[in-house]
Write an enzyme that holds these catalytic residues in place. Sequence first.
Site, mmCIF file in Angstrom:
data_model
loop_
_atom_site.group_PDB
_atom_site.id
_atom_site.type_symbol
_atom_site.label_atom_id
_atom_site.label_comp_id
_atom_site.label_asym_id
_atom_site.label_seq_id
_atom_site.Cartn_x
_atom_site.Cartn_y
_atom_site.Cartn_z
ATOM 1 N N GLU A 106 0.824 -1.195 0.000
ATOM 2 C CA GLU A 106 0.000 0.000 0.000
ATOM 3 C C GLU A 106 0.865 1.254 0.000
ATOM 4 O OE1 GLU A 106 -4.042 -1.561 2.083
ATOM 5 O OE2 GLU A 106 -2.438 -1.038 3.449
ATOM 6 N N CYS A 119 3.066 8.705 1.357
ATOM 7 C CA CYS A 119 3.610 7.766 2.344
ATOM 8 C C CYS A 119 3.877 6.447 1.612
ATOM 9 C CB CYS A 119 2.587 7.575 3.472
ATOM 10 S SG CYS A 119 3.097 6.343 4.692
ATOM 11 N N CYS A 126 6.436 -6.721 7.396
ATOM 12 C CA CYS A 126 7.513 -6.159 8.228
ATOM 13 C C CYS A 126 7.940 -7.227 9.225
ATOM 14 C CB CYS A 126 7.012 -4.926 8.974
ATOM 15 S SG CYS A 126 8.308 -4.065 9.901
ATOM 16 N N CYS A 130 6.331 -4.880 16.092
ATOM 17 C CA CYS A 130 5.964 -3.956 17.177
ATOM 18 C C CYS A 130 4.552 -4.331 17.624
ATOM 19 C CB CYS A 130 6.042 -2.510 16.695
ATOM 20 S SG CYS A 130 7.717 -2.060 16.166
ATOM 21 N N CYS A 133 1.250 -2.667 16.031
ATOM 22 C CA CYS A 133 1.218 -2.346 14.594
ATOM 23 C C CYS A 133 0.655 -3.512 13.785
ATOM 24 C CB CYS A 133 2.622 -2.001 14.113
ATOM 25 S SG CYS A 133 2.683 -1.600 12.363
ATOM 26 N N GLY A 175 6.729 -1.747 6.366
ATOM 27 C CA GLY A 175 8.134 -2.155 6.341
ATOM 28 C C GLY A 175 9.038 -1.251 7.152
ATOM 29 N N ASN A 306 -3.990 4.050 16.871
ATOM 30 C CA ASN A 306 -5.099 3.700 15.986
ATOM 31 C C ASN A 306 -5.443 2.264 16.311
ATOM 32 O OD1 ASN A 306 -5.209 6.165 14.484
ATOM 33 N ND2 ASN A 306 -3.303 5.543 13.513
ATOM 34 N N CYS A 349 -1.591 5.367 10.366
ATOM 35 C CA CYS A 349 -0.370 4.732 10.867
ATOM 36 C C CYS A 349 -0.690 3.394 11.504
ATOM 37 C CB CYS A 349 0.287 5.595 11.925
ATOM 38 S SG CYS A 349 0.731 7.214 11.344
#
Length: 359
Positions: A106, A119, A126, A130, A133, A175, A306, A349
């Site tokens: 994306e 972005c 990834c 984390c 995420c 990533g 988020n 994010c």
Amino acid sequence: MPELLDAAVPPPSPTGPTDLAGLTPEELSALVVELGGKAFQGRQVFRWIHRKGVTDFSAMTDVPKSVRARLAEVAVISTPDIVRKDTSSDGTTKLLLRLGDGRQIEAVFIPDTPSQTFCISTQVGCAMKCGFCLTGTMGLTRHLTAGEIAGQVRVLAKELGFLDTPFNIVVMGMGEPLHNYDATMKALRMVGSEDGLHVSPRRVTLSTVGVVPGLEKLAQEAYMPNLAISLHATTEAQRDELVPINRKYSLAQLMAACRSFPLKKRSRITFEYVMLAGVNDTIEDARRLVRLLNGLKAKVNLLPLNEAAGIPYTRPSDDQVDAFAQVLANAHITVSVRKSRGRDIRAACGQLAVEKVAI
Ligand code: SAH
């Protein structure tokens, strides 16, 4: 500890024709000379691809026909295909892109921040995992090539009409850019090339979890983007938990690398701090953050979480965020709260994640 960085999966090795989309102007010139043309004609081809978004050799009218014919025999110009385009109520536009091997990534356009911002992603998935995420939950499928990273800028610029209008770039998509260092930096140099869209490094921000050897390499680069560090925690124990790469490159090492990072005049390192209710959002955390940043040319960007299904944290109240920000402001640290954009289309994010595609 899982060896996060060993999970690197290289892109498929090129077996077929050369892909011009991943070549710098110098590399393209060398190829054109090899094929019997002149060096400057390689730059012309680069300009068609990156400045004008043209990938059809027959449209490159200022390049001699013989050179175009030779290129068409030995090379291709690959471009990520737009599978879907979603526009949020706030104007944020998310492109779902399909790569040559069918994998999907994306790329997002965020208008009026006040700048116009692209972005972009550096990996399919990834490896950093984390805890808050969504991209991390996918794991790493593979690195992107320089051509695929620069290709996102090319596609966004062409699709959204920015070939002649300045824009900013944040390397904050899917990533970890410093885990795919060479391809990321090559792509940024291509995007920055005066034969391409000539994006000034001052308009580019690279965000990293803090892969310390990557930061040390970045410190030597001629094309030096602005730096954002995904900090998220103020103690080793807390960061070990939230950002697992901290177990390899500790907070202490990361802060030392930041302190020795060469900053241009008037520029500062941005520290991103995702706020998780009841985890890292107390006044005590804010005070520790002030101490951690003492003496650094820094600004802080607070990212209230988020929320997403499968993420075991919640977003703090606005009051809590404000109280945290106030502690920083009182200590004369510039602080901003990231307004979350594109949440309704899952473009915000930590919300970038694509379904597994059967290929
Ligand atoms: N891997 C790089 C680039 C991603 S940038 C990095 O970590 O810096 C994306 C930013 O959004 C990072 O600061 C990341 O920590 C943050 N983020 C991830 N998940 C989030 C979430 N659910 N809510 C808010 N921010 C999130």
